[in-house]
Design a protein around this motif. Structure first.
Motif, PDB file in Angstrom:
ATOM      1  N   LYS A  51     -30.565  -1.562  20.286  1.00  0.00           N
ATOM      2  CA  LYS A  51     -30.186  -0.699  19.177  1.00  0.00           C
ATOM      3  C   LYS A  51     -29.938   0.718  19.685  1.00  0.00           C
ATOM      4  CE  LYS A  51     -31.799  -2.362  14.726  1.00  0.00           C
ATOM      5  NZ  LYS A  51     -32.608  -2.016  13.541  1.00  0.00           N
ATOM      6  N   VAL A  52     -28.922   1.351  19.149  1.00  0.00           N
ATOM      7  CA  VAL A  52     -28.563   2.701  19.572  1.00  0.00           C
ATOM      8  C   VAL A  52     -28.610   3.641  18.372  1.00  0.00           C
ATOM      9  CG1 VAL A  52     -26.812   4.169  20.613  1.00  0.00           C
ATOM     10  CG2 VAL A  52     -27.075   1.792  21.388  1.00  0.00           C
ATOM     11  N   ILE A  53     -29.530   4.596  18.434  1.00  0.00           N
ATOM     12  CA  ILE A  53     -29.594   5.678  17.449  1.00  0.00           C
ATOM     13  C   ILE A  53     -28.918   6.889  18.070  1.00  0.00           C
ATOM     14  CG2 ILE A  53     -31.075   7.109  16.016  1.00  0.00           C
ATOM     15  CD1 ILE A  53     -31.200   4.077  15.392  1.00  0.00           C
ATOM     16  N   ALA A  54     -27.832   7.347  17.498  1.00  0.00           N
ATOM     17  CA  ALA A  54     -27.081   8.469  18.054  1.00  0.00           C
ATOM     18  C   ALA A  54     -27.530   9.782  17.425  1.00  0.00           C
ATOM     19  CB  ALA A  54     -25.585   8.271  17.827  1.00  0.00           C
ATOM     20  N   MET A  55     -27.746  10.769  18.264  1.00  0.00           N
ATOM     21  CA  MET A  55     -28.119  12.096  17.790  1.00  0.00           C
ATOM     22  C   MET A  55     -26.918  12.803  17.178  1.00  0.00           C
ATOM     23  SD  MET A  55     -30.329  14.540  17.457  1.00  0.00           S
ATOM     24  CE  MET A  55     -31.711  14.007  18.460  1.00  0.00           C
ATOM     25  N   ALA A  85     -22.682   3.097  16.309  1.00  0.00           N
ATOM     26  CA  ALA A  85     -24.080   3.531  16.292  1.00  0.00           C
ATOM     27  C   ALA A  85     -24.859   2.737  15.251  1.00  0.00           C
ATOM     28  CB  ALA A  85     -24.178   5.022  15.986  1.00  0.00           C
ATOM     29  N   ASP A  86     -26.052   2.306  15.607  1.00  0.00           N
ATOM     30  CA  ASP A  86     -26.902   1.550  14.683  1.00  0.00           C
ATOM     31  C   ASP A  86     -27.687   2.462  13.746  1.00  0.00           C
ATOM     32  OD1 ASP A  86     -26.534  -1.262  15.748  1.00  0.00           O
ATOM     33  OD2 ASP A  86     -27.163  -0.206  17.567  1.00  0.00           O
ATOM     34  N   GLY A  87     -27.688   3.722  14.056  1.00  0.00           N
ATOM     35  CA  GLY A  87     -28.358   4.705  13.218  1.00  0.00           C
ATOM     36  C   GLY A  87     -28.051   6.096  13.727  1.00  0.00           C
ATOM     37  N   ILE A  88     -28.443   7.090  12.950  1.00  0.00           N
ATOM     38  CA  ILE A  88     -28.195   8.490  13.297  1.00  0.00           C
ATOM     39  C   ILE A  88     -29.506   9.262  13.199  1.00  0.00           C
ATOM     40  CG2 ILE A  88     -27.014  10.628  12.647  1.00  0.00           C
ATOM     41  CD1 ILE A  88     -25.107   8.521  13.761  1.00  0.00           C
ATOM     42  N   ALA A  89     -29.797  10.050  14.241  1.00  0.00           N
ATOM     43  CA  ALA A  89     -30.926  10.974  14.224  1.00  0.00           C
ATOM     44  C   ALA A  89     -30.393  12.355  13.860  1.00  0.00           C
ATOM     45  CB  ALA A  89     -31.629  11.007  15.579  1.00  0.00           C
ATOM     46  N   GLY A 115     -24.437   1.078   6.207  1.00  0.00           N
ATOM     47  CA  GLY A 115     -25.523   0.141   6.457  1.00  0.00           C
ATOM     48  C   GLY A 115     -26.334   0.456   7.697  1.00  0.00           C
ATOM     49  N   LYS A 116     -26.383   1.727   8.093  1.00  0.00           N
ATOM     50  CA  LYS A 116     -27.085   2.124   9.306  1.00  0.00           C
ATOM     51  C   LYS A 116     -28.403   2.845   8.970  1.00  0.00           C
ATOM     52  CE  LYS A 116     -23.552   0.462  11.419  1.00  0.00           C
ATOM     53  NZ  LYS A 116     -22.763   1.130  12.432  1.00  0.00           N
ATOM     54  N   GLU A 117     -29.216   3.112  10.000  1.00  0.00           N
ATOM     55  CA  GLU A 117     -30.534   3.707   9.821  1.00  0.00           C
ATOM     56  C   GLU A 117     -30.471   5.234   9.852  1.00  0.00           C
ATOM     57  OE1 GLU A 117     -33.402   0.261  11.773  1.00  0.00           O
ATOM     58  OE2 GLU A 117     -32.855   1.998  12.987  1.00  0.00           O
ATOM     59  N   ALA A 118     -31.160   5.861   8.908  1.00  0.00           N
ATOM     60  CA  ALA A 118     -31.254   7.321   8.854  1.00  0.00           C
ATOM     61  C   ALA A 118     -32.601   7.738   9.444  1.00  0.00           C
ATOM     62  CB  ALA A 118     -31.140   7.810   7.413  1.00  0.00           C
ATOM     63  N   VAL A 119     -32.536   8.471  10.549  1.00  0.00           N
ATOM     64  CA  VAL A 119     -33.744   8.861  11.279  1.00  0.00           C
ATOM     65  C   VAL A 119     -33.856  10.385  11.294  1.00  0.00           C
ATOM     66  CG1 VAL A 119     -34.999   8.697  13.451  1.00  0.00           C
ATOM     67  CG2 VAL A 119     -33.492   6.815  12.743  1.00  0.00           C
ATOM     68  N   PHE A 120     -34.926  10.894  10.714  1.00  0.00           N
ATOM     69  CA  PHE A 120     -35.147  12.342  10.735  1.00  0.00           C
ATOM     70  C   PHE A 120     -35.887  12.681  12.022  1.00  0.00           C
ATOM     71  CE2 PHE A 120     -36.645  16.508   9.402  1.00  0.00           C
ATOM     72  CZ  PHE A 120     -35.593  16.970   8.623  1.00  0.00           C
ATOM     73  N   HIS A 121     -35.276  13.518  12.858  1.00  0.00           N
ATOM     74  CA  HIS A 121     -35.848  13.790  14.173  1.00  0.00           C
ATOM     75  C   HIS A 121     -36.937  14.873  14.117  1.00  0.00           C
ATOM     76  CE1 HIS A 121     -33.390  17.325  14.146  1.00  0.00           C
ATOM     77  NE2 HIS A 121     -32.252  16.732  14.489  1.00  0.00           N
ATOM     78  N   ARG A 122     -37.261  15.452  15.267  1.00  0.00           N
ATOM     79  CA  ARG A 122     -38.424  16.342  15.351  1.00  0.00           C
ATOM     80  C   ARG A 122     -38.225  17.706  14.686  1.00  0.00           C
ATOM     81  NH1 ARG A 122     -40.771  17.499  20.607  1.00  0.00           N
ATOM     82  NH2 ARG A 122     -42.520  18.262  19.356  1.00  0.00           N
TER      83      ARG A 122
END
Length: 251
Positions: A51-55, A85-89, A115-122
Motif C-alpha cells: 500500500k502506498v500513502i502519498a504525502m 495512491a492508496d491514500g493521502i497523508a 475510495g482512498k484512505e485519508a491520513v492526517f499526518h504529524r
C-alpha cells in the motif's frame, strides 16, 4: 502493520524488499517530507506490492498554508489518487494551531471520492488540544492519524499515545511514529496497545559531489555531510523481527 517513510522510488524498493506492509511516499525527507513526483508514485505502484500513502505537503515549515499553497495541495491530491495512491497523508492547521476544518474537509472529500484512505499526518502533534483535535478528525471521517503523542519522539509520548488508543482506537486508526526502531518498537506497542508503527529505517549513502570547490549542498550532520539518506532494507527486516512479524517481501 509496519509503515516505512520513504523519500524516493529507491527507498520504496528497499522497504518492500524488507517486508514492509505499507509505505508513506514523499520527497525531501530532510524537510519533513514533501509531495512526491508522479513518476516515483507510478514506479512504486508498478514494482512494489505494498500500500502506498502519498504525502501532500507543498513546502517545509509548518502547516498553516497560503491560498496558493492550498490550491497546489488540492491539485496534487487529485493527481496522486488518480495515479494509483492508496491514500493521502495531509494536514492543515490555522495560525492558532487548531485544525482547519474547512480545508481538511475539502482534502478528505477528494480522497474519499476515489475510495482512498485519508491520513492526517504529524501536524496533529502541533495542534492545540489532542482530544478536541482527535474528536474533530473522527467527525470529519479521517481514517488514520500519525502521531508521536505530541512529543519529538514517540517513546517520549507513550502516556498520551496509550490514552488516545484507549479513548479513540475503536473509532480511528492510530499510527505511532517518530524515532521508532528495532530497539524500542515492541515495547512501545506493548505499552500503548497501538498495533501500527511508522519508521524511516534510515541509513546514509555517500555522494562525493555534495561538497566541492567550497560549494555545499549538504543537509546531513557530521559525519554524513557528504551523504544523503535512504531506507535500509536490513533495518526494515530487523524492525519487523523485533515486533514479531514474519519476514516477507512486497516486491
Amino acid at each position: 502493520m509496519l509503515e516505512i517513510c520513504c523519500g524516493s522510488y529507491y527507498d520504496a524498493m528497499q522497504a518492500a524488499s524488507g517486508g514492509a506492509g505499507r509505505i508513506e511516499l514523499n520527497c525531501a525527507l530532510h524537510l519533513g517530507g514533501l509531495t512526491p513526483s508522479l513518476a516515483s508514485l507510478e514506479l512504486v505502484k508498478e514494482h512494489c506490492n505494498v500500500k502506498v500513502i502519498a504525502m501532500v505537503r507543498p513546502r517545509g515549515g509548518g502547516f498553516c498554508y497560503s491560498e496558493e499553497d492550498f490550491n497546489v495541495m488540492l491539485r496534487e491530491c487529485e493527481h496522486l489518487v488518480r495515479h494509483g495512491a492508496d491514500g493521502i497523508a495531509f494536514g492543515c492547521l490555522r495560525e492558532d494551531a487548531s485544525i482547519d476544518r474547512e480545508r481538511n474537509a475539502r482534502m478528505i472529500s477528494i480522497i474519499h471520492s476515489h475510495g482512498k484512505e485519508a491520513v492526517f499526518h504529524r501536524a496533529f502533534d502541533c495542534t492545540d488540544n489532542p482530544y478536541r483535535s482527535m474528536e474533530l478528525l473522527i467527525d470529519m471521517g479521517v481514517d488514520r492519524v500519525l502521531t508521536s503523542g505530541l512529543k519529538a519522539k514517540a517513546a517520549q509520548g507513550t502516556a498520551l499515545l496509550k490514552e488516545l488508543q484507549a479513548m479513540y482506537g475503536d473509532r480511528i486508526e492510530i499510527l505511532a511514529g517518530s524515532g521508532i526502531h528495532a530497539g524500542n518498537a515492541r515495547k512501545l506497542m506493548d505499552d500503548t496497545g497501538i498495533t501500527q508503527v511508522h519508521s524511516s529505517c534510515k541509513d546514509w549513502v555517500k555522494d562525493p559531489t555534495t561538497i566541492v570547490n567550497s560549494v555545499s549542498y549538504a543537509f546531513g550532520d557530521a559525519p554524513n555531510e557528504n551523504a544523503y539518506d535512504v531506507v535500509s532494507e536490513e533495518l526494515v527486516r530487523r524492525l519487523l523481527i523485533s515486533i514479531g512479524e514474519a519476514e516477507g517481501t512486497g516486491l
